[in-house]
Design an enzyme around this catalytic site. Structure first.
Site, mmCIF file in Angstrom:
data_model
loop_
_atom_site.group_PDB
_atom_site.id
_atom_site.type_symbol
_atom_site.label_atom_id
_atom_site.label_comp_id
_atom_site.label_asym_id
_atom_site.label_seq_id
_atom_site.Cartn_x
_atom_site.Cartn_y
_atom_site.Cartn_z
ATOM 1 C CE LYS A 31 -9.731 -3.364 15.022
ATOM 2 N NZ LYS A 31 -10.382 -2.292 14.279
ATOM 3 N NE ARG A 41 -6.497 -3.461 9.386
ATOM 4 C CZ ARG A 41 -6.263 -2.795 10.516
ATOM 5 N NH1 ARG A 41 -5.561 -3.339 11.471
ATOM 6 N NH2 ARG A 41 -6.732 -1.578 10.677
ATOM 7 N NE ARG A 71 -8.824 6.306 15.972
ATOM 8 C CZ ARG A 71 -8.767 5.097 15.416
ATOM 9 N NH1 ARG A 71 -9.345 4.074 16.007
ATOM 10 N NH2 ARG A 71 -8.167 4.915 14.271
ATOM 11 N NE ARG A 94 -4.380 5.846 13.689
ATOM 12 C CZ ARG A 94 -4.854 4.611 13.586
ATOM 13 N NH1 ARG A 94 -5.156 3.939 14.680
ATOM 14 N NH2 ARG A 94 -5.041 4.050 12.415
ATOM 15 N NE ARG A 105 -7.628 3.731 8.744
ATOM 16 C CZ ARG A 105 -7.836 4.503 9.822
ATOM 17 N NH1 ARG A 105 -7.985 5.816 9.686
ATOM 18 N NH2 ARG A 105 -7.889 3.965 10.998
HETATM 19 P P1 AMP Z 1 -4.921 0.406 12.890
HETATM 20 O O1 AMP Z 1 -4.180 1.175 13.925
HETATM 21 O O2 AMP Z 1 -5.224 -0.994 13.329
HETATM 22 O O3 AMP Z 1 -6.136 1.130 12.357
HETATM 23 O O4 AMP Z 1 -3.912 0.251 11.648
HETATM 24 C C1 AMP Z 1 -3.419 1.386 10.958
HETATM 25 C C2 AMP Z 1 -2.883 0.961 9.594
HETATM 26 O O5 AMP Z 1 -1.801 0.030 9.783
HETATM 27 C C3 AMP Z 1 -3.885 0.251 8.699
HETATM 28 O O6 AMP Z 1 -4.697 1.153 7.965
HETATM 29 C C4 AMP Z 1 -2.955 -0.561 7.806
HETATM 30 O O7 AMP Z 1 -2.338 0.269 6.816
HETATM 31 C C5 AMP Z 1 -1.848 -0.983 8.772
HETATM 32 N N1 AMP Z 1 -2.163 -2.274 9.443
HETATM 33 C C6 AMP Z 1 -2.442 -2.484 10.757
HETATM 34 N N2 AMP Z 1 -2.646 -3.782 11.003
HETATM 35 C C7 AMP Z 1 -2.525 -4.420 9.820
HETATM 36 C C8 AMP Z 1 -2.661 -5.782 9.409
HETATM 37 N N3 AMP Z 1 -2.973 -6.756 10.275
HETATM 38 N N4 AMP Z 1 -2.457 -6.055 8.086
HETATM 39 C C9 AMP Z 1 -2.122 -5.116 7.212
HETATM 40 N N5 AMP Z 1 -2.008 -3.819 7.521
HETATM 41 C C10 AMP Z 1 -2.201 -3.461 8.811
#
Ligand code: AMP
Length: 215
Positions: free
Chosen positions: A13, A88, A127, A161, A172
């Protein structure tokens, strides 16, 4: 262009959102990036979010919905936006619909980037992200030309990360299946879902997304 990119962690994404942003001149809004910035800044919001992020759980809906509400007030979103990692959960999707309805700017499409579950772990563990310009790499599938050096800006810090470790990744992916995948039918029911094959080269996937958006 007002779109949501849907897909499991590691489906690409972020990579595709950046390509779309460069081509369309609309901002990529990533709740993950906004949350990581809040954690790094040590703000109250960041302190509330950190434990959930470290565990691979979702951060509370009120926090992320509030962040998006504020972000969508910025004038750079007037021509549109690409939401990456939000919504999400069904509650987040409903809140987004409400916000956009109030602005008279409904969502155009939700694009699901489909990647076989078995391929996601390697995509996540491999990544790397340039800490200077945000360019993304994968040490297995799309490494930089010179190991450890960003092709685009030549910076020498390609970061891994903290939550891209195997223990957190499996949680996740489970959280995605349980809480985020229901959004596929949510947007299908609204007739806004476009599904693209997320396997292969980033450029090929990008072409598929553009094809889906033009329909
Ligand atoms: P990402 O970078 O999108 O993979 O997000 C990393 C982490 O941030 C996720 O594993 C969640 O803990 C938190 N996170 C990101 N976006 C959301 C969302 N829309 N709702 C809840 N938690 C989020």
């Amino acid at each position: 262009m007002r779109i949501v990119l849907l897909g499991a962690p590691g489906s690409g994404k972020g990579t595709q959102a950046k390509k779309l942003m460069d081509a369309q001149g609309v901002p990529q809004i990533s709740t993950g990036d906004l949350l990581r910035a809040a954690v790094a800044a040590g703000s109250a919001l960041g302190r509330r979010a950190k434990a959930a992020m470290d565990a691979g759980e979702l951060v509370a809906d009120d926090i992320v919905i509030g962040m998006i509400r504020e972000r969508l007030k910025e004038p750079d979103t007037d021509p549109g936006f690409i939401l990456d990692g939000f919504p999400r959960s069904t509650a987040q999707a409903a809140a987004l619909d409400e916000m956009l309805e109030a602005l008279g700017q409904p969502l155009d499409k939700a694009v699901l980037i489909n990647v076989a579950f078995d391929n996601l772990v390697k995509r996540l563990t491999g990544r790397r992200t340039c800490t200077a310009c945000g360019q993304m790499y994968n040490v297995y599938f799309s490494p930089p030309k010179v190991p450890g050096i960003c092709d685009r800006c030549k910076h020498d810090d390609l970061a891994h990360r903290a939550d891209d470790n195997e223990a957190t990744i499996s949680n996740r992916l489970q959280v995605y299946q349980d809480q985020t995948e229901p959004l596929v039918s949510y947007y299908r029911d609204q007739d806004k879902l476009a599904t693209v094959d997320g396997e292969g080269e980033p450029e090929a996937i990008y072409a598929r997304i553009n094809e889906a958006l033009s329909q």
